[in-house]
Design an enzyme around this catalytic site. Structure first.
Site, mmCIF file in Angstrom:
data_model
loop_
_atom_site.group_PDB
_atom_site.id
_atom_site.type_symbol
_atom_site.label_atom_id
_atom_site.label_comp_id
_atom_site.label_asym_id
_atom_site.label_seq_id
_atom_site.Cartn_x
_atom_site.Cartn_y
_atom_site.Cartn_z
ATOM 1 N N HIS A 147 34.084 36.789 36.433
ATOM 2 C CA HIS A 147 34.786 37.856 35.721
ATOM 3 C C HIS A 147 34.030 38.241 34.447
ATOM 4 O O HIS A 147 33.970 39.411 34.077
ATOM 5 C CB HIS A 147 36.207 37.423 35.352
ATOM 6 C CG HIS A 147 37.071 37.115 36.544
ATOM 7 N ND1 HIS A 147 38.380 36.698 36.430
ATOM 8 C CD2 HIS A 147 36.820 37.156 37.883
ATOM 9 C CE1 HIS A 147 38.895 36.503 37.630
ATOM 10 N NE2 HIS A 147 37.963 36.765 38.529
ATOM 11 N N ASP A 199 36.616 28.344 41.191
ATOM 12 C CA ASP A 199 37.244 29.416 41.974
ATOM 13 C C ASP A 199 36.131 30.016 42.830
ATOM 14 O O ASP A 199 35.522 31.022 42.467
ATOM 15 C CB ASP A 199 37.890 30.464 41.051
ATOM 16 C CG ASP A 199 38.869 31.359 41.808
ATOM 17 O OD1 ASP A 199 39.016 31.172 43.036
ATOM 18 O OD2 ASP A 199 39.483 32.234 41.174
ATOM 19 N N GLU A 237 43.836 34.688 32.363
ATOM 20 C CA GLU A 237 42.525 34.750 33.042
ATOM 21 C C GLU A 237 42.027 36.200 33.023
ATOM 22 O O GLU A 237 42.423 37.015 33.857
ATOM 23 C CB GLU A 237 42.664 34.245 34.485
ATOM 24 C CG GLU A 237 41.344 34.226 35.234
ATOM 25 C CD GLU A 237 41.472 33.710 36.666
ATOM 26 O OE1 GLU A 237 42.381 32.901 36.962
ATOM 27 O OE2 GLU A 237 40.657 34.111 37.507
ATOM 28 N N ASP A 273 32.645 35.335 43.747
ATOM 29 C CA ASP A 273 33.081 33.930 43.750
ATOM 30 C C ASP A 273 32.079 33.020 44.460
ATOM 31 O O ASP A 273 32.430 32.190 45.315
ATOM 32 C CB ASP A 273 34.468 33.785 44.418
ATOM 33 C CG ASP A 273 35.565 34.495 43.629
ATOM 34 O OD1 ASP A 273 35.398 34.692 42.411
ATOM 35 O OD2 ASP A 273 36.598 34.851 44.229
ATOM 36 N N ASP A 282 51.938 29.097 46.837
ATOM 37 C CA ASP A 282 51.188 28.056 47.565
ATOM 38 C C ASP A 282 52.091 26.832 47.687
ATOM 39 O O ASP A 282 52.044 26.100 48.672
ATOM 40 C CB ASP A 282 49.917 27.630 46.808
ATOM 41 C CG ASP A 282 48.843 28.710 46.791
ATOM 42 O OD1 ASP A 282 48.712 29.429 47.791
ATOM 43 O OD2 ASP A 282 48.134 28.814 45.769
ATOM 44 N N HIS A 340 49.044 28.786 43.240
ATOM 45 C CA HIS A 340 49.897 29.959 43.053
ATOM 46 C C HIS A 340 51.314 29.431 43.282
ATOM 47 O O HIS A 340 51.495 28.477 44.058
ATOM 48 C CB HIS A 340 49.598 31.042 44.088
ATOM 49 C CG HIS A 340 48.232 31.637 43.936
ATOM 50 N ND1 HIS A 340 47.296 31.634 44.943
ATOM 51 C CD2 HIS A 340 47.653 32.253 42.878
ATOM 52 C CE1 HIS A 340 46.197 32.228 44.514
ATOM 53 N NE2 HIS A 340 46.377 32.605 43.264
ATOM 54 N N GLU A 359 36.727 32.678 33.777
ATOM 55 C CA GLU A 359 36.042 32.645 35.073
ATOM 56 C C GLU A 359 34.659 33.263 34.935
ATOM 57 O O GLU A 359 34.504 34.402 34.504
ATOM 58 C CB GLU A 359 36.857 33.389 36.134
ATOM 59 C CG GLU A 359 36.057 33.501 37.427
ATOM 60 C CD GLU A 359 36.858 33.782 38.671
ATOM 61 O OE1 GLU A 359 38.034 33.361 38.763
ATOM 62 O OE2 GLU A 359 36.298 34.406 39.581
ATOM 63 N N ASP A 390 33.779 41.170 43.295
ATOM 64 C CA ASP A 390 33.952 39.811 42.764
ATOM 65 C C ASP A 390 33.548 38.813 43.860
ATOM 66 O O ASP A 390 34.254 38.651 44.848
ATOM 67 C CB ASP A 390 35.430 39.653 42.378
ATOM 68 C CG ASP A 390 35.735 38.324 41.752
ATOM 69 O OD1 ASP A 390 34.801 37.597 41.372
ATOM 70 O OD2 ASP A 390 36.938 37.999 41.639
HETATM 71 C C1 GLO Z 1 40.703 36.750 41.262
HETATM 72 C C2 GLO Z 1 41.096 35.573 40.494
HETATM 73 C C3 GLO Z 1 42.075 34.703 41.244
HETATM 74 C C4 GLO Z 1 42.834 33.802 40.296
HETATM 75 C C5 GLO Z 1 43.879 32.994 41.018
HETATM 76 C C6 GLO Z 1 44.694 32.162 40.066
HETATM 77 O O1 GLO Z 1 39.792 37.457 40.943
HETATM 78 O O2 GLO Z 1 39.973 34.862 40.098
HETATM 79 O O3 GLO Z 1 41.408 33.954 42.222
HETATM 80 O O4 GLO Z 1 41.978 32.952 39.642
HETATM 81 O O5 GLO Z 1 44.710 33.858 41.721
HETATM 82 O O6 GLO Z 1 45.624 32.937 39.449
HETATM 83 MG MG MG Z 2 39.908 32.988 39.137
#
Ligand code: GLO
Ligand code: MG
Length: 344
Positions: free
Chosen positions: A213, A283, A174, A250, A52, A49, A210, A248
């Site tokens: 998602h 991710d 994304e 992950d 970051d 980010h 992703e 979500d």
């Molecule tokens: C959240 C997203 C998040 C993005 C990350 C990069 O659901 O997956 O993790 O991938 O902030 O922009």
């Molecule tokens: Mg992501």
């Protein structure tokens, strides 16, 4: 075989375990400390980010931001790492409560535009050309809150501004259908790619797919990847897993549905994903139950599973697959795949 693919993750993938119902359960690590674990875990790329890299960027001038980002680039170099992408974090500032690019408030949209330009400056300093746009709050809680046609026009305007600001960058959208919003404006790969084609330079706008998602949208991750590959727009991926339609999650790659993971690896490997420098991005989140000293296993495990699936993909009896397709015996093909996944 290992080494053919380069892997990446973001510093947020090593986290303290807070969730909406409970506080942190692990000690926070500094960015420098996290950086030390990348190579050890088998990773070469760092996803960022913007903040970051430059945490207090909202209080700094563009010059100061670039200077701090260059210091981070030097830290990366010392570790032998590369920055994969920079994503403007537009979802935490009080100004972007109602979204950034699609906010009804002109000042919020202006902030989002400026912040995105700074993210591009940071990407330049970190020597990456890839910008990821996770459009977190670009949606609504109730339909009447925003005009959906105008919202998409505003997304195009924002992307065009970024493309004009830097002729070097490529943008990977994304998609995600919901969370934090009830409905997001760019929920799927198809939406992201349609958006690409109405921007000023579709050649520089693609996707970051992703797994979780896609599952939240009720679709198949490997098919979405195939769609993006056919359009030559799969700039990066966020591999993980997701157990059905809930928050979500992950989860570690392949941990819920190994066959679904196998098919993602299969389409990527078949069409030479990675050969033009793309990273295999993760991710993933460690379970909240995980203790401090073993809270990076979700990363190394996901990488291991990916590489083991590469082996399985390459050892699949393709002649047999072709024969069963020719005979239209998909029941036998089903069994062949299941047996293969079970090592038979
Ligand atoms: C959240 C997203 C998040 C993005 C990350 C990069 O659901 O997956 O993790 O991938 O902030 O922009
Ligand atoms: Mg992501």
């Amino acid at each position: 075989m290992a080494g053919e693919y380069r892997f990446s993750f973001g510093p947020w993938n090593i986290h303290e375990g807070a969730d909406p119902f409970g506080p942190t359960v692990r000690r926070g690590l500094t960015f420098a400390r996290k950086l030390k674990s990348f190579k050890k875990l088998g990773f070469d790329g760092v996803q960022f980010h913007d903040d970051d890299a430059v945490p207090n960027m909202n209080d700094l001038s563009p010059k100061e931001i670039a200077k701090q980002a260059k210091e981070v680039r030097n830290m990366l170099k010392e570790e032998g790492l590369a920055a994969e992408f920079v994503a403007p974090r537009l979802w935490e500032d009080p100004r972007t409560i109602d979204g950034g690019y699609t906010s009804n408030d002109a000042e919020a949209r202006q902030y989002a535009k400026e912040r995105s330009r700074r993210a591009i400056d940071i990407a330049a300093a970190l020597e990456t050309k890839l910008i990821v746009l996770w459009l977190a709050r670009e949606g609504t809680y109730i339909r009447e809150a925003k005009d959906s046609k105008q919202a998409v026009d505003r997304l195009v305007t924002a992307i065009n501004d970024m493309l004009d600001y830097s002729p070097d960058i490529k943008i990977a959208i994304e998609p995600k259908p919901n969370e934090p919003m009830d409905q997001a404006y760019i929920p799927t790969t198809g939406h992201a790619l349609a958006l690409s084609y109405v921007t000023r330079n579709p050649k520089r706008v693609g996707v970051n797919i992703e797994t979780a998602h896609v599952i939240l949208a009720g679709l198949d991750p490997s098919d979405e990847m195939g769609f993006a590959l056919a359009c030559d727009k799969l700039y990066t991926v966020h591999l993980n897993d997701q157990n059905g339609l809930k928050f979500d999650e992950d989860k570690s790659f392949g941990s819920v549905n190994l066959r679904r993971a196998f098919n993602q690896v299969r389409i990527l490997d078949k069409y030479n994903y990675g050969k033009r420098g793309e990273f295999v991005g993760l991710d993933v989140k460690a379970m909240r139950t995980q203790k401090q000293d073993v809270a990076t296993k979700h990363l190394s495990n996901s990488r291991t599973i990916f590489l083991r699936l590469v082996e399985l993909v390459r050892s699949l009896n393709q002649a047999k697959v072709d024969q069963l397709i020719a005979e239209r015996d998909y029941e036998e093909l089903d069994l062949l795949i299941l047996n293969h996944l079970m090592g038979k």
